[in-house]
Design a protein around this motif. Structure first.
Motif, PDB file in Angstrom:
ATOM      1  N   TYR A   2      48.395  45.696  27.653  1.00 22.98           N
ATOM      2  CA  TYR A   2      47.536  44.567  27.970  1.00 22.98           C
ATOM      3  C   TYR A   2      47.929  43.963  29.320  1.00 22.98           C
ATOM      4  O   TYR A   2      47.080  43.649  30.150  1.00 22.98           O
ATOM      5  CB  TYR A   2      47.643  43.539  26.843  1.00 22.98           C
ATOM      6  N   TYR A   3      49.238  43.852  29.539  1.00 22.96           N
ATOM      7  CA  TYR A   3      49.753  43.326  30.805  1.00 22.96           C
ATOM      8  C   TYR A   3      49.303  44.207  31.966  1.00 22.96           C
ATOM      9  O   TYR A   3      48.878  43.705  33.008  1.00 22.96           O
ATOM     10  CB  TYR A   3      51.286  43.242  30.750  1.00 22.96           C
ATOM     11  N   ASP A   4      49.388  45.523  31.793  1.00 19.78           N
ATOM     12  CA  ASP A   4      48.987  46.461  32.854  1.00 19.78           C
ATOM     13  C   ASP A   4      47.502  46.329  33.193  1.00 19.78           C
ATOM     14  O   ASP A   4      47.126  46.350  34.365  1.00 19.78           O
ATOM     15  CB  ASP A   4      49.292  47.906  32.444  1.00 19.78           C
ATOM     16  N   ILE A   5      46.660  46.176  32.185  1.00 21.51           N
ATOM     17  CA  ILE A   5      45.221  46.021  32.419  1.00 21.51           C
ATOM     18  C   ILE A   5      44.956  44.749  33.225  1.00 21.51           C
ATOM     19  O   ILE A   5      44.194  44.765  34.196  1.00 21.51           O
ATOM     20  CB  ILE A   5      44.438  46.001  31.092  1.00 21.51           C
ATOM     21  N   LEU A   6      45.597  43.675  32.820  1.00 15.18           N
ATOM     22  CA  LEU A   6      45.433  42.411  33.550  1.00 15.18           C
ATOM     23  C   LEU A   6      45.944  42.532  34.981  1.00 15.18           C
ATOM     24  O   LEU A   6      45.297  42.076  35.928  1.00 15.18           O
ATOM     25  CB  LEU A   6      46.162  41.277  32.833  1.00 15.18           C
ATOM     26  N   MET A   7      47.111  43.142  35.132  1.00 17.41           N
ATOM     27  CA  MET A   7      47.710  43.263  36.468  1.00 17.41           C
ATOM     28  C   MET A   7      46.831  44.107  37.387  1.00 17.41           C
ATOM     29  O   MET A   7      46.575  43.720  38.533  1.00 17.41           O
ATOM     30  CB  MET A   7      49.111  43.861  36.361  1.00 17.41           C
ATOM     31  N   PHE A   8      46.349  45.233  36.903  1.00 15.66           N
ATOM     32  CA  PHE A   8      45.515  46.081  37.756  1.00 15.66           C
ATOM     33  C   PHE A   8      44.159  45.436  38.033  1.00 15.66           C
ATOM     34  O   PHE A   8      43.615  45.577  39.135  1.00 15.66           O
ATOM     35  CB  PHE A   8      45.368  47.476  37.166  1.00 15.66           C
ATOM     36  N   SER A   9      43.625  44.690  37.074  1.00 14.09           N
ATOM     37  CA  SER A   9      42.373  43.953  37.305  1.00 14.09           C
ATOM     38  C   SER A   9      42.592  42.870  38.361  1.00 14.09           C
ATOM     39  O   SER A   9      41.752  42.677  39.251  1.00 14.09           O
ATOM     40  CB  SER A   9      41.890  43.305  36.007  1.00 14.09           C
ATOM     41  N   HIS A  10      43.717  42.194  38.256  1.00 15.17           N
ATOM     42  CA  HIS A  10      44.070  41.172  39.235  1.00 15.17           C
ATOM     43  C   HIS A  10      44.197  41.787  40.628  1.00 15.17           C
ATOM     44  O   HIS A  10      43.638  41.262  41.604  1.00 15.17           O
ATOM     45  CB  HIS A  10      45.385  40.506  38.804  1.00 15.17           C
ATOM     46  N   ALA A  49      41.781  34.318  40.161  1.00 15.90           N
ATOM     47  CA  ALA A  49      42.513  33.187  39.576  1.00 15.90           C
ATOM     48  C   ALA A  49      42.338  33.138  38.057  1.00 15.90           C
ATOM     49  O   ALA A  49      43.291  32.853  37.330  1.00 15.90           O
ATOM     50  CB  ALA A  49      42.055  31.882  40.215  1.00 15.90           C
ATOM     51  N   VAL A  50      41.141  33.422  37.574  1.00 14.33           N
ATOM     52  CA  VAL A  50      40.910  33.435  36.124  1.00 14.33           C
ATOM     53  C   VAL A  50      41.757  34.518  35.470  1.00 14.33           C
ATOM     54  O   VAL A  50      42.427  34.278  34.457  1.00 14.33           O
ATOM     55  CB  VAL A  50      39.413  33.617  35.801  1.00 14.33           C
ATOM     56  N   ILE A  51      41.756  35.708  36.051  1.00 14.34           N
ATOM     57  CA  ILE A  51      42.564  36.800  35.509  1.00 14.34           C
ATOM     58  C   ILE A  51      44.039  36.410  35.523  1.00 14.34           C
ATOM     59  O   ILE A  51      44.764  36.651  34.554  1.00 14.34           O
ATOM     60  CB  ILE A  51      42.333  38.107  36.303  1.00 14.34           C
ATOM     61  N   ALA A  52      44.485  35.800  36.606  1.00 13.98           N
ATOM     62  CA  ALA A  52      45.896  35.419  36.737  1.00 13.98           C
ATOM     63  C   ALA A  52      46.332  34.472  35.626  1.00 13.98           C
ATOM     64  O   ALA A  52      47.489  34.521  35.189  1.00 13.98           O
ATOM     65  CB  ALA A  52      46.148  34.789  38.098  1.00 13.98           C
ATOM     66  N   LEU A  53      45.436  33.624  35.152  1.00 16.64           N
ATOM     67  CA  LEU A  53      45.788  32.701  34.076  1.00 16.64           C
ATOM     68  C   LEU A  53      46.175  33.428  32.787  1.00 16.64           C
ATOM     69  O   LEU A  53      46.930  32.900  31.978  1.00 16.64           O
ATOM     70  CB  LEU A  53      44.629  31.743  33.796  1.00 16.64           C
ATOM     71  N   TYR A  69      55.532  29.095  37.734  1.00 17.98           N
ATOM     72  CA  TYR A  69      55.186  28.316  38.933  1.00 17.98           C
ATOM     73  C   TYR A  69      54.088  28.979  39.753  1.00 17.98           C
ATOM     74  O   TYR A  69      53.279  28.300  40.392  1.00 17.98           O
ATOM     75  CB  TYR A  69      56.423  28.092  39.804  1.00 17.98           C
ATOM     76  N   ILE A  70      54.047  30.297  39.738  1.00 14.94           N
ATOM     77  CA  ILE A  70      53.047  31.007  40.539  1.00 14.94           C
ATOM     78  C   ILE A  70      51.627  30.702  40.060  1.00 14.94           C
ATOM     79  O   ILE A  70      50.668  30.800  40.829  1.00 14.94           O
ATOM     80  CB  ILE A  70      53.335  32.525  40.578  1.00 14.94           C
ATOM     81  N   HIS A  71      51.489  30.288  38.805  1.00 10.80           N
ATOM     82  CA  HIS A  71      50.168  29.935  38.295  1.00 10.80           C
ATOM     83  C   HIS A  71      49.604  28.682  38.968  1.00 10.80           C
ATOM     84  O   HIS A  71      48.398  28.429  38.880  1.00 10.80           O
ATOM     85  CB  HIS A  71      50.216  29.752  36.775  1.00 10.80           C
ATOM     86  N   LEU A  72      50.445  27.908  39.632  1.00  7.41           N
ATOM     87  CA  LEU A  72      49.941  26.735  40.363  1.00  7.41           C
ATOM     88  C   LEU A  72      48.956  27.141  41.456  1.00  7.41           C
ATOM     89  O   LEU A  72      48.078  26.358  41.833  1.00  7.41           O
ATOM     90  CB  LEU A  72      51.101  25.931  40.952  1.00  7.41           C
ATOM     91  N   PHE A  73      49.088  28.366  41.949  1.00  4.56           N
ATOM     92  CA  PHE A  73      48.148  28.833  42.965  1.00  4.56           C
ATOM     93  C   PHE A  73      46.735  28.964  42.400  1.00  4.56           C
ATOM     94  O   PHE A  73      45.758  28.888  43.144  1.00  4.56           O
ATOM     95  CB  PHE A  73      48.623  30.145  43.595  1.00  4.56           C
ATOM     96  N   VAL A  77      43.141  27.569  44.026  1.00  5.21           N
ATOM     97  CA  VAL A  77      41.873  28.297  44.118  1.00  5.21           C
ATOM     98  C   VAL A  77      40.750  27.491  43.461  1.00  5.21           C
ATOM     99  O   VAL A  77      39.668  27.339  44.035  1.00  5.21           O
ATOM    100  CB  VAL A  77      41.984  29.695  43.469  1.00  5.21           C
ATOM    101  N   PHE A  78      41.013  26.979  42.247  1.00  3.68           N
ATOM    102  CA  PHE A  78      39.980  26.243  41.519  1.00  3.68           C
ATOM    103  C   PHE A  78      39.579  24.944  42.216  1.00  3.68           C
ATOM    104  O   PHE A  78      38.505  24.407  41.955  1.00  3.68           O
ATOM    105  CB  PHE A  78      40.442  25.947  40.086  1.00  3.68           C
ATOM    106  N   TRP A  79      40.439  24.442  43.094  1.00  3.93           N
ATOM    107  CA  TRP A  79      40.106  23.243  43.862  1.00  3.93           C
ATOM    108  C   TRP A  79      39.459  23.602  45.204  1.00  3.93           C
ATOM    109  O   TRP A  79      38.424  23.030  45.571  1.00  3.93           O
ATOM    110  CB  TRP A  79      41.366  22.398  44.094  1.00  3.93           C
ATOM    111  N   THR A  80      40.046  24.545  45.943  1.00  3.07           N
ATOM    112  CA  THR A  80      39.552  24.799  47.303  1.00  3.07           C
ATOM    113  C   THR A  80      38.208  25.515  47.330  1.00  3.07           C
ATOM    114  O   THR A  80      37.385  25.217  48.189  1.00  3.07           O
ATOM    115  CB  THR A  80      40.559  25.602  48.151  1.00  3.07           C
ATOM    116  N   VAL A  81      37.980  26.459  46.426  1.00  2.00           N
ATOM    117  CA  VAL A  81      36.722  27.221  46.493  1.00  2.00           C
ATOM    118  C   VAL A  81      35.506  26.318  46.297  1.00  2.00           C
ATOM    119  O   VAL A  81      34.610  26.295  47.153  1.00  2.00           O
ATOM    120  CB  VAL A  81      36.735  28.424  45.517  1.00  2.00           C
ATOM    121  N   PRO A  82      35.419  25.547  45.214  1.00  3.29           N
ATOM    122  CA  PRO A  82      34.222  24.704  45.076  1.00  3.29           C
ATOM    123  C   PRO A  82      34.116  23.609  46.136  1.00  3.29           C
ATOM    124  O   PRO A  82      33.014  23.321  46.615  1.00  3.29           O
ATOM    125  CB  PRO A  82      34.334  24.094  43.679  1.00  3.29           C
ATOM    126  N   THR A  83      35.238  23.017  46.511  1.00  2.00           N
ATOM    127  CA  THR A  83      35.155  21.939  47.508  1.00  2.00           C
ATOM    128  C   THR A  83      34.816  22.488  48.892  1.00  2.00           C
ATOM    129  O   THR A  83      34.119  21.816  49.659  1.00  2.00           O
ATOM    130  CB  THR A  83      36.440  21.094  47.551  1.00  2.00           C
TER     131      THR A  83
END
Length: 129
Positions: A2-10, A49-53, A69-73, A77-83
Motif C-alpha cells: 500500500y505504501y509503495d502504491i501511494l509513493m509511486f502515485s505521489h 498533496a492529497v496523496i501525501a496525506l 513534519y513533512i506533511h506541513l507542506f 499547497v492547500f493554502w497557496t493553490v486556491p489563494t
C-alpha cells in the motif's frame, strides 16, 4: 505494498510539477499556454498533496501515529493553490506571483530536499540502503 502504491502515485504527480513549475516561473506569462499549463500544475500539486496525506511518516516524530513534519507542506499547497488562483482571477498579479514562487520553493524545492534525508524512501532509491 500500500505504501509503495501511494509513493509511486505521489511521485507520478509531483515529478512533472518539478519541470512544469520551473517552466512556468521563467516562461512568458499570461498567455493561453501559461494558463493551461498553470491549471495542470495547480491540479497536479493538489493531487500530490492529497496523496501525501495518506502516506504514513516513516521518519521522526509523528502526530496521530501518521503525520510527520513533512506533511506541513500539504497545508502550504492547500493554502497557496486556491489563494493564488483567486488572486489572478481578481487581477492581483504580484500576489499570484508571490504565491506561486512560495509554492514552488516550499513544496517542490524544500519538501523535495527533505525527502532525500537519510531514512526516507527516496534517500534509499538514490543513495542505496
Amino acid at each position: 505494498m500500500y505504501y509503495d502504491i501511494l509513493m509511486f502515485s505521489h511521485l507520478a504527480t509531483v515529478v512533472p510539477c518539478i519541470f512544469l513549475g520551473a517552466y512556468l516561473l521563467f516562461a512568458k506569462k499570461g498567455g493561453l499556454t501559461h494558463r493551461n499549463l498553470g491549471a495542470l500544475y495547480m491540479s497536479l500539486m493538489l493531487i500530490t498533496a492529497v496523496i501525501a496525506l495518506f502516506i504514513e511518516a516513516q521518519v521522526g516524530d509523528r502526530l496521530f501515529n501518521h503525520f510527520g513534519y513533512i506533511h506541513l507542506f500539504c497545508l502550504l499547497v492547500f493554502w497557496t493553490v486556491p489563494t493564488a488562483f483567486l488572486s489572478i482571477k481578481k487581477g492581483k498579479v504580484k500576489t499570484h506571483q508571490r504565491k506561486m514562487i512560495l509554492l514552488y520553493v516550499g513544496a517542490i524545492i524544500l519538501a523535495g530536499g527533505f525527502t532525500l534525508a537519510p531514512g526516507r524512501y527516496l534517500h534509499g532509491v538514490f543513495f542505496g540502503g
